[in-house]
Design a protein around this motif. Structure first.
Motif, short mmCIF file in Angstrom:
data_model
loop_
_atom_site.label_atom_id
_atom_site.label_comp_id
_atom_site.label_asym_id
_atom_site.label_seq_id
_atom_site.Cartn_x
_atom_site.Cartn_y
_atom_site.Cartn_z
N LYS A 70 0.82 -1.21 0.00
CA LYS A 70 0.00 0.00 0.00
C LYS A 70 0.85 1.26 0.00
O LYS A 70 1.81 1.38 0.78
CB LYS A 70 -0.92 0.01 1.23
CG LYS A 70 -1.86 1.21 1.25
CD LYS A 70 -2.79 1.19 2.45
CE LYS A 70 -3.71 2.41 2.44
NZ LYS A 70 -4.60 2.41 3.61
N VAL A 71 0.49 2.19 -0.86
CA VAL A 71 1.18 3.49 -0.96
C VAL A 71 0.25 4.59 -0.44
O VAL A 71 -0.93 4.64 -0.80
CB VAL A 71 1.60 3.79 -2.41
CG1 VAL A 71 2.18 5.20 -2.52
CG2 VAL A 71 2.62 2.76 -2.90
N THR A 72 0.80 5.44 0.39
CA THR A 72 0.08 6.63 0.86
C THR A 72 0.75 7.86 0.29
O THR A 72 1.96 8.05 0.46
CB THR A 72 0.10 6.71 2.40
OG1 THR A 72 -0.49 5.51 2.93
CG2 THR A 72 -0.68 7.91 2.89
N TYR A 73 -0.01 8.67 -0.40
CA TYR A 73 0.57 9.85 -1.06
C TYR A 73 0.39 11.09 -0.19
O TYR A 73 -0.71 11.38 0.28
CB TYR A 73 -0.11 10.08 -2.41
CG TYR A 73 0.54 11.18 -3.23
CD1 TYR A 73 1.90 11.15 -3.52
CD2 TYR A 73 -0.21 12.24 -3.73
CE1 TYR A 73 2.49 12.15 -4.29
CE2 TYR A 73 0.37 13.23 -4.51
CZ TYR A 73 1.73 13.18 -4.77
OH TYR A 73 2.31 14.16 -5.53
N LYS A 74 1.48 11.80 0.01
CA LYS A 74 1.45 13.04 0.77
C LYS A 74 1.94 14.18 -0.10
O LYS A 74 3.05 14.13 -0.63
CB LYS A 74 2.34 12.92 2.01
CG LYS A 74 2.45 14.22 2.82
CD LYS A 74 3.41 14.05 4.00
CE LYS A 74 3.61 15.36 4.74
NZ LYS A 74 4.56 15.21 5.87
N LYS A 75 1.12 15.19 -0.24
CA LYS A 75 1.53 16.35 -1.04
C LYS A 75 2.39 17.29 -0.20
O LYS A 75 2.04 17.60 0.94
CB LYS A 75 0.31 17.09 -1.58
CG LYS A 75 -0.17 16.56 -2.93
CD LYS A 75 -0.96 17.59 -3.68
CE LYS A 75 -1.15 17.17 -5.13
NZ LYS A 75 -1.87 18.18 -5.92
N ILE A 76 3.48 17.72 -0.81
CA ILE A 76 4.40 18.66 -0.16
C ILE A 76 4.64 19.83 -1.12
O ILE A 76 4.26 19.74 -2.30
CB ILE A 76 5.74 17.99 0.19
CG1 ILE A 76 6.42 17.47 -1.09
CG2 ILE A 76 5.53 16.87 1.20
CD1 ILE A 76 7.83 16.94 -0.86
N PRO A 77 5.26 20.90 -0.67
CA PRO A 77 5.60 21.98 -1.60
C PRO A 77 6.53 21.45 -2.70
O PRO A 77 7.25 20.46 -2.50
CB PRO A 77 6.33 22.99 -0.71
CG PRO A 77 5.85 22.71 0.67
CD PRO A 77 5.62 21.23 0.72
N GLY A 79 9.69 20.98 -5.16
CA GLY A 79 11.07 20.88 -4.71
C GLY A 79 11.76 22.20 -4.49
O GLY A 79 12.40 22.42 -3.45
N GLY A 80 11.61 23.10 -5.44
CA GLY A 80 12.29 24.39 -5.36
C GLY A 80 11.71 25.34 -4.33
O GLY A 80 12.32 26.36 -4.01
N THR A 81 10.54 25.04 -3.83
CA THR A 81 9.91 25.93 -2.84
C THR A 81 9.87 25.29 -1.45
O THR A 81 9.02 25.61 -0.63
CB THR A 81 8.47 26.30 -3.27
OG1 THR A 81 7.69 25.09 -3.39
CG2 THR A 81 8.47 27.03 -4.59
N GLY A 82 10.79 24.37 -1.21
CA GLY A 82 10.91 23.79 0.11
C GLY A 82 10.72 22.29 0.18
O GLY A 82 11.00 21.68 1.22
N GLY A 83 10.24 21.69 -0.89
CA GLY A 83 9.97 20.25 -0.87
C GLY A 83 11.22 19.41 -0.64
O GLY A 83 11.21 18.46 0.15
N TYR A 84 12.31 19.77 -1.30
CA TYR A 84 13.55 18.99 -1.14
C TYR A 84 14.11 19.12 0.28
O TYR A 84 14.61 18.16 0.85
CB TYR A 84 14.59 19.41 -2.17
CG TYR A 84 14.16 19.14 -3.59
CD1 TYR A 84 13.56 17.94 -3.94
CD2 TYR A 84 14.37 20.08 -4.60
CE1 TYR A 84 13.16 17.68 -5.23
CE2 TYR A 84 13.98 19.83 -5.90
CZ TYR A 84 13.37 18.63 -6.21
OH TYR A 84 12.97 18.37 -7.49
N THR A 85 14.03 20.31 0.81
CA THR A 85 14.49 20.51 2.19
C THR A 85 13.66 19.68 3.15
O THR A 85 14.19 19.04 4.08
CB THR A 85 14.40 22.00 2.57
OG1 THR A 85 15.24 22.76 1.70
CG2 THR A 85 14.84 22.22 4.01
N GLN A 86 12.36 19.66 2.92
CA GLN A 86 11.46 18.87 3.77
C GLN A 86 11.81 17.39 3.69
O GLN A 86 11.84 16.70 4.71
CB GLN A 86 10.01 19.11 3.34
CG GLN A 86 8.97 18.54 4.29
CD GLN A 86 7.57 19.01 3.94
OE1 GLN A 86 7.38 20.09 3.37
NE2 GLN A 86 6.57 18.21 4.28
N ILE A 87 12.08 16.91 2.49
CA ILE A 87 12.43 15.50 2.31
C ILE A 87 13.75 15.18 3.02
O ILE A 87 13.86 14.20 3.76
CB ILE A 87 12.54 15.17 0.81
CG1 ILE A 87 11.17 15.24 0.14
CG2 ILE A 87 13.16 13.78 0.61
CD1 ILE A 87 11.22 15.18 -1.38
#
Length: 436
Positions: A70-77, A79-87
């Motif tokens: 099972k995959v759960t999808y979570k939307k994040i900003p 990459g360039g607006t903070g997504g990569y930092t969050q990851i």
């Protein structure tokens, strides 16, 4: 061994060295993850997938047909607006996702941070399904760090009605014709602009790619930074000249309110961008349906057919994922399952999958563009993207520095400044680097 193989092998060597020097090598908690994790996955697995694209329906399709993974999808900003930092922060804290959407140009940067996993043994058998340029962009040193999802073939969007108004009988095939048409429009009405100059680092990179130049290469054991190369300088000087003459807007794109206002008022005739930008026009400029058309990206040499690509991403398996095999299977499903690809197309993605590019939905005429078969143009553009580009290890720094410099001074000056700042940034990573 061709030049690409040599380049990517050296990249791996250098990246590995960077991990050691910077102390970012696989930590004890993740060092043997891929070896041990498969042994521990005896039952159903659960995987988190982080990204910003509209993948919800595809995840649902996967879950419906794969009850044991099972995959759960979570939307994040993005990459360039903070997504990569969050990851990256989540992975460092031991709470990262199993899968993530990573733009091609960011893969080397994420590898240097030890956040993406080598999935060669799981994904290599399927790589022939995708556009070669996308496979190359998802790989470093001959190893695969993502399954290509979409690509962004560049085209010229133009207003057919305004072309007729200003006596332009066909879209410009070359940049020289583009400039001549821009002068013609300005002569008729100085308040009307023919297009918009690049205002973001990604845009300048895409224009440079068309020239066959690259911003990075490897010489011996060292990165060479060549942002200030003849191709980039030609692009920067061309657009600066048009900007100085008042022929184009300083900035603007399909999702920019200023551009939309100008387009609605008939004050701008074109913009150059990737296929995915069509979604911005359709959603923001609904009242202009039927007035826009699409043409091949103008070229520097008449008839050479060279195009470019802007954007596109892969699905990467992230460091610490305890079920890399299943994660890679999901990534392959997202990119190549016929129904999943069709769902992606419906959400505005242009597939990296070769079979997906022949999907009937892309072959049909598009009512917004007057029934034009724009998919044919996207496919032709995708096939003409030079394979000369090498992504660098400091993606976010380059984008931030370049976009900032382009907003404060001339485009050529921005190129010079970011050449220097990028060399300095790579040195800080502990990598050997020289000026190109």
């Amino acid at each position: 061994m061709n030049s690409t193989t040599i380049r990517t092998r050296r990249l791996l060597t250098i990246t590995t060295a960077a991990l050691l020097v910077a102390g970012l090598g696989a930590c004890s908690s993740t060092k043997s993850t891929s070896d041990n994790s498969e042994k521990s996955q005896a039952g159903p697995v659960k995987m988190e997938f982080w990204g910003w694209a509209g993948y919800e329906k595809i995840v649902d399709q996967w879950n419906a047909s794969h009850p044991n993974a099972k995959v759960t999808y979570k939307k994040i900003p993005s990459g360039g607006t903070g997504g990569y930092t969050q990851i990256s922060n989540a992975i460092t804290a031991g709470e990262g996702p199993c899968l993530a959407q990573i733009e091609y140009q960011a893969i080397p940067s994420m590898l240097v941070k030890n956040t993406v996993m080598d999935i060669t043994k799981y994904a290599s058998a399927d790589m022939a399904k995708y556009a070669p340029s996308a496979v190359s962009a998802s790989s470093v040193g001959g190893k695969i760090y993502g399954v290509p999802v979409d690509v962004g073939p560049m085209v010229l969007f133009y207003r057919k009605d305004l072309f007729a108004k200003y006596g332009i009988t066909k879209p410009p095939a070359t940049w020289a014709e583009y400039k001549a048409d821009a002068k013609k429009v300005a002569a008729a009405d100085p308040s009307v602009k023919f297009g918009n100059a690049p205002s973001e680092g990604n845009d300048l990179a895409a224009y440079t790619l068309q020239t066959g130049q690259s911003w990075y290469s490897v010489q011996g054991d060292s990165w060479t930074v060549s942002i200030d190369n003849p191709g980039t300088r030609k692009v920067a000087e061309f657009w600066q000249d048009l900007q100085d003459k008042g022929l184009v807007q300083k900035s603007g794109n399909a999702w920019d309110p200023k551009f939309n206002k100008a387009a609605t008022a008939g004050k701008v005739l074109t913009f150059v961008n990737a296929s995915w930008a069509a979604g911005g026009i359709k959603s923001d400029l609904k009242d202009l349906s039927g007035k826009w058309r699409v043409a091949p990206m103008p070229t520097w040499e008449a008839g050479d057919g060279k195009s470019s690509s802007n954007g596109g991403s892969a699905t990467s398996v992230m460091t610490g994922c305890k079920s890399p095999r299943e994660a890679a299977q999901f990534a392959t499903f997202l990119s190549s399952d016929p129904q999943a690809v069709k769902t992606g197309i419906e959400s505005g993605l242009y597939p990296a999958s070769k079979a997906g590019q022949d999907d009937p939905a892309l072959a049909a005429g598009d009512p917004y563009f007057g029934g034009q078969k724009v998919g044919d143009l996207y496919k032709a553009s995708a096939a003409q993207v030079p394979s000369t580009w090498t992504n660098g290890p400091t993606y976010q720094q380059v984008q931030t520095d370049l976009t900032g410099a382009m907003g404060k001074g001339t485009l050529p000056d921005a190129v010079t400044k970011v050449q220097a700042s990028t060399v300095a940034a790579i040195k800080k990573l502990g990598l050997s680097v020289t000026n190109g």
